[in-house]
Design a protein around this motif. Structure first.
Motif, short mmCIF file in Angstrom:
data_model
loop_
_atom_site.label_atom_id
_atom_site.label_comp_id
_atom_site.label_asym_id
_atom_site.label_seq_id
_atom_site.Cartn_x
_atom_site.Cartn_y
_atom_site.Cartn_z
N ALA A 88 5.54 71.57 25.73
CA ALA A 88 5.45 71.53 24.19
C ALA A 88 7.12 71.86 23.89
O ALA A 88 7.81 71.38 25.41
CB ALA A 88 5.63 73.46 24.15
N VAL A 89 7.89 71.15 23.21
CA VAL A 89 8.81 70.80 22.81
C VAL A 89 9.60 71.58 21.51
O VAL A 89 8.87 71.24 20.68
CB VAL A 89 8.55 68.96 22.29
CG1 VAL A 89 10.63 68.30 22.77
CG2 VAL A 89 8.71 68.67 23.57
N CYS A 90 10.81 72.32 21.99
CA CYS A 90 11.02 72.78 20.72
C CYS A 90 12.63 72.15 20.61
O CYS A 90 13.55 71.90 21.60
CB CYS A 90 11.23 74.30 21.70
SG CYS A 90 9.83 74.93 21.60
N ARG A 91 13.12 72.25 19.29
CA ARG A 91 14.82 72.12 19.33
C ARG A 91 15.32 73.68 18.03
O ARG A 91 14.70 73.98 17.75
CB ARG A 91 14.43 70.76 18.15
CG ARG A 91 15.99 70.15 17.49
CD ARG A 91 16.03 69.20 16.49
NE ARG A 91 16.66 68.60 16.84
CZ ARG A 91 17.56 68.62 15.51
NH1 ARG A 91 17.74 69.76 14.93
NH2 ARG A 91 18.97 68.36 15.51
N LEU A 92 16.12 73.58 19.61
CA LEU A 92 17.23 74.38 19.07
C LEU A 92 18.39 74.04 17.93
O LEU A 92 18.61 72.93 18.27
CB LEU A 92 17.28 75.38 20.35
CG LEU A 92 16.75 75.88 20.97
CD1 LEU A 92 17.25 75.84 22.67
CD2 LEU A 92 15.31 76.60 20.48
N ARG A 93 18.76 74.68 17.46
CA ARG A 93 19.95 74.78 16.16
C ARG A 93 20.74 75.23 16.00
O ARG A 93 20.74 76.67 15.74
CB ARG A 93 18.86 74.41 14.40
CG ARG A 93 18.35 73.08 14.34
CD ARG A 93 17.96 72.92 13.58
NE ARG A 93 19.89 72.10 12.84
CZ ARG A 93 19.52 72.27 11.06
NH1 ARG A 93 18.17 73.20 10.36
NH2 ARG A 93 20.25 72.03 10.31
N ALA A 94 22.09 75.26 16.18
CA ALA A 94 23.42 76.22 15.65
C ALA A 94 23.71 75.97 15.13
O ALA A 94 24.20 74.87 14.59
CB ALA A 94 24.39 76.04 17.36
N LEU A 95 23.81 76.71 13.67
CA LEU A 95 24.37 76.91 12.70
C LEU A 95 25.56 77.45 12.31
O LEU A 95 26.13 78.73 12.73
CB LEU A 95 23.85 76.87 11.03
CG LEU A 95 22.66 76.18 11.54
CD1 LEU A 95 21.62 77.34 10.35
CD2 LEU A 95 22.39 75.12 11.15
N ASP A 96 26.96 77.07 11.83
CA ASP A 96 28.05 77.67 11.24
C ASP A 96 27.66 78.21 9.92
O ASP A 96 26.42 78.36 9.04
CB ASP A 96 28.80 76.50 10.84
CG ASP A 96 28.89 75.53 9.63
OD1 ASP A 96 28.01 75.80 8.64
OD2 ASP A 96 29.68 74.89 9.61
N VAL A 97 28.94 79.02 9.28
CA VAL A 97 28.91 80.07 8.33
C VAL A 97 28.27 79.13 7.10
O VAL A 97 27.85 79.36 6.03
CB VAL A 97 30.25 80.55 7.76
CG1 VAL A 97 31.10 79.77 7.64
CG2 VAL A 97 30.07 81.85 7.36
N ALA A 128 29.60 78.85 16.33
CA ALA A 128 28.21 78.86 15.50
C ALA A 128 27.95 80.37 14.81
O ALA A 128 29.02 81.30 14.93
CB ALA A 128 27.27 78.76 16.75
N THR A 129 27.41 81.19 13.78
CA THR A 129 26.79 81.82 13.04
C THR A 129 25.83 82.64 13.54
O THR A 129 25.22 83.21 13.62
CB THR A 129 27.69 81.70 11.76
OG1 THR A 129 26.12 81.28 11.01
CG2 THR A 129 29.03 82.00 11.40
N SER A 130 24.85 81.20 13.89
CA SER A 130 23.47 81.36 13.79
C SER A 130 22.63 80.34 14.89
O SER A 130 23.12 79.35 15.03
CB SER A 130 22.81 81.40 12.51
OG SER A 130 22.51 81.22 11.99
N VAL A 131 22.13 80.80 15.48
CA VAL A 131 21.09 79.88 16.42
C VAL A 131 19.52 79.96 15.93
O VAL A 131 19.31 81.32 16.23
CB VAL A 131 21.85 79.94 18.13
CG1 VAL A 131 20.72 79.05 18.77
CG2 VAL A 131 23.02 79.18 17.60
#
Length: 139
Positions: A88-97, A128-131
């Motif tokens: 499996a290949v997963c892409r993780l993202r961190a987002l700002d406000v 980052a505010t969420s991942v």
């Protein structure tokens, strides 16, 4: 008009006063064409919906927890559910406000390991505010 008032019949006449309608032909063909068009459209829509789910090649995943360690680093703990014999290949993202991406990472989970809980760190270009997990696909 005066003669119509004297009679006790309807002003516009009765159905017997008008000629019969001509017989219509070809209704079956029209209904078949409409049926075929509806079937084509429904099949196309089904294909679009099927392809949007990556054809069933996704691996279910969920975020257990995430932690923002500072303006340049974030950490995520997540679970991936996959067959033992698949990668499996997963892409993780961190987002700002403002929901802009400030970091991302692709994680490869090798075959031979089934469902697994992983902990990964992401380098970020801002606070980052969420991942979250953007996707997990089976390879």
């Amino acid at each position: 008009m005066a003669t119509r008032d004297v009679e006790n019949g309807p002003v516009l006449g009765t159905p017997d006063d008008f000629p019969d309608r001509p017989r219509r032909r070809g209704r079956l063909v029209v209904h078949l064409v409409i049926g075929v068009l509806v079937a084509i459209i429904a099949g196309g829509w089904g294909y679009v919906m099927w392809s949007m789910t990556a054809g069933g090649s996704g691996a279910p995943s969920q975020v257990v927890t995430f932690n923002v360690e500072g303006p340049t680093r974030a950490e995520i703990t997540f679970e991936v559910y996959k067959p033992d014999d698949r990668v499996a290949v997963c892409r993780l993202r961190a987002l700002d406000v403002n929901h802009g991406e400030v970091g991302s990472k692709e994680v490869r989970i090798p075959a031979g390991e089934g469902s697994k809980q992983l902990k990964e760190s992401l380098d970020t270009s801002g606070q980052a505010t969420s991942v979250h997990i953007q996707y997990c696909n089976l390879v």
